[in-house]
Design a protein around this motif. Structure first.
Motif, PDB file in Angstrom:
ATOM      1  N   THR A  38      27.921   4.070 -71.880  1.00 33.00           N
ATOM      2  CA  THR A  38      27.704   2.786 -72.548  1.00 33.00           C
ATOM      3  C   THR A  38      27.085   3.009 -73.927  1.00 33.00           C
ATOM      4  O   THR A  38      26.623   4.113 -74.245  1.00 33.00           O
ATOM      5  CB  THR A  38      26.779   1.899 -71.704  1.00 33.00           C
ATOM      6  N   PRO A  39      27.049   1.958 -74.755  1.00 27.71           N
ATOM      7  CA  PRO A  39      26.403   2.097 -76.075  1.00 27.71           C
ATOM      8  C   PRO A  39      24.936   2.526 -75.987  1.00 27.71           C
ATOM      9  O   PRO A  39      24.396   3.074 -76.947  1.00 27.71           O
ATOM     10  CB  PRO A  39      26.541   0.688 -76.663  1.00 27.71           C
ATOM     11  N   PHE A  40      24.289   2.276 -74.862  1.00 23.40           N
ATOM     12  CA  PHE A  40      22.898   2.694 -74.673  1.00 23.40           C
ATOM     13  C   PHE A  40      22.802   4.063 -73.991  1.00 23.40           C
ATOM     14  O   PHE A  40      21.759   4.455 -73.499  1.00 23.40           O
ATOM     15  CB  PHE A  40      22.145   1.652 -73.855  1.00 23.40           C
ATOM     16  N   LEU A  41      23.930   4.797 -73.957  1.00 18.80           N
ATOM     17  CA  LEU A  41      24.020   6.159 -73.416  1.00 18.80           C
ATOM     18  C   LEU A  41      23.708   6.236 -71.924  1.00 18.80           C
ATOM     19  O   LEU A  41      23.228   7.249 -71.428  1.00 18.80           O
ATOM     20  CB  LEU A  41      23.109   7.111 -74.195  1.00 18.80           C
ATOM     21  N   THR A  42      24.009   5.163 -71.212  1.00 17.05           N
ATOM     22  CA  THR A  42      23.940   5.189 -69.751  1.00 17.05           C
ATOM     23  C   THR A  42      25.277   5.682 -69.216  1.00 17.05           C
ATOM     24  O   THR A  42      26.332   5.206 -69.631  1.00 17.05           O
ATOM     25  CB  THR A  42      23.646   3.785 -69.190  1.00 17.05           C
ATOM     26  N   GLN A  43      25.236   6.666 -68.338  1.00 14.71           N
ATOM     27  CA  GLN A  43      26.448   7.203 -67.732  1.00 14.71           C
ATOM     28  C   GLN A  43      26.755   6.450 -66.433  1.00 14.71           C
ATOM     29  O   GLN A  43      25.870   6.241 -65.605  1.00 14.71           O
ATOM     30  CB  GLN A  43      26.282   8.682 -67.425  1.00 14.71           C
ATOM     31  N   LYS A  44      28.018   6.067 -66.273  1.00 15.75           N
ATOM     32  CA  LYS A  44      28.442   5.363 -65.062  1.00 15.75           C
ATOM     33  C   LYS A  44      29.705   6.010 -64.512  1.00 15.75           C
ATOM     34  O   LYS A  44      30.567   6.467 -65.271  1.00 15.75           O
ATOM     35  CB  LYS A  44      28.726   3.884 -65.359  1.00 15.75           C
TER      36      LYS A  44
END
Length: 259
Positions: A13-19
């Motif tokens: 995500t743009p907030f560097l959360t990996q999913k």
């Protein structure tokens, strides 16, 4: 079981959360039937969290724990009768030959995993998991469980076919079923190693109970009080001949896929 063989597409995500999402499946015959999805998320510099979305094919039908821990087993006695007959065998009798299914059963005495495989060796079925007794309600109390008379349905450790990973965290070896030819020792060692790693490295709800389970297993060894198997419906039907098995529960049914 979680499908570990296919590398998931990881979204950032743009907030560097990996999913990432992985399929959850169960073995029915030689089919690997999708039973849900695992959702994994890791925030930048944060902890790894996950949830499982179960795919229930029936409306208004809750998944239940299919294994019964009878009070007699806690007292070191054998269950002498079957006070709760089920209709699983009646259901199997009405199915045509060209089907495979999964079947759950409990045991009248605590048994080693090797003994369970020996009891199953005369039948054309494959064992996919076993419910492990680790001192619950005997050596320590549980925060959550349900009961009906002398029967207890408890959260339990599950002995599963072994999965191994290499130094680079890639999948190196996996087993779909237990096998008498391969033995059970490595599967048991992997269970102990997994629980050791979990209780040492992860903070989660129930970790204190798992530490007590681990201490019990190291002292007393691994014994089980139930198992799940899969195979042709006619072979599953024969398991009612084993006096050690009771409380049968029928799981998923699929068209023939058995070699």
């Amino acid at each position: 079981m979680v499908d570990k063989r296919s590398l998931p597409l990881v979204e950032v995500t743009p907030f560097l959360t990996q999913k990432a999402n992985l399929k959850v499946y169960k073995n029915v015959g030689e089919w690997q039937v999708i039973a849900g999805e695992l959702h994994v998320k890791k925030q930048l510099g944060g902890e790894l969290t996950y949830s499982i979305e179960e795919l229930n094919p029936y409306l208004n039908r809750e998944a239940i724990n299919p294994f019964i821990l009878h009070s007699a087993l806690l007292e070191g006695r054998k269950i002498k009768d079957d006070p709760h007959p089920t209709d699983a065998m009646d259901q199997l009798g009405k199915l045509e030959d060209g089907n495979v299914a999964e079947l759950f059963f409990s045991l009248r005495t605590l048994r080693s995993p090797e003994e369970v495989l020996e009891l199953l060796s005369d039948y054309d079925v494959k064992a996919t998991s076993m419910a492990v007794f680790a001192g619950e309600l005997k050596d320590f109390k549980l925060s959550t469980y349900s009961s009906s008379g002398a029967d207890y349905m408890i959260p339990h450790l599950t002995l599963r076919p072994m999965v191994q990973f290499g130094d680079n965290h890639s999948l190196s070896l996996w087993h779909t079923f237990f096998s008498m030819d391969d033995g059970i020792t490595d599967h048991v060692k992997q269970l102990i190693a997994d629980v050791e790693w979990m209780t040492d490295n992860i903070k989660y709800n129930g970790v204190d109970e798992d530490k007590q389970r681990l201490a019990y297993l190291k002292k007393n060894g691994v014994q089980v009080y139930g198992a799940s198997v899969t195979g042709p419906v006619r072979e599953l039907e024969k398991l009612k001949e084993e006096s050690e098995f009771w409380e049968f529960h029928l799981g998923r049914i699929e068209v023939w896929n058995w070699s």
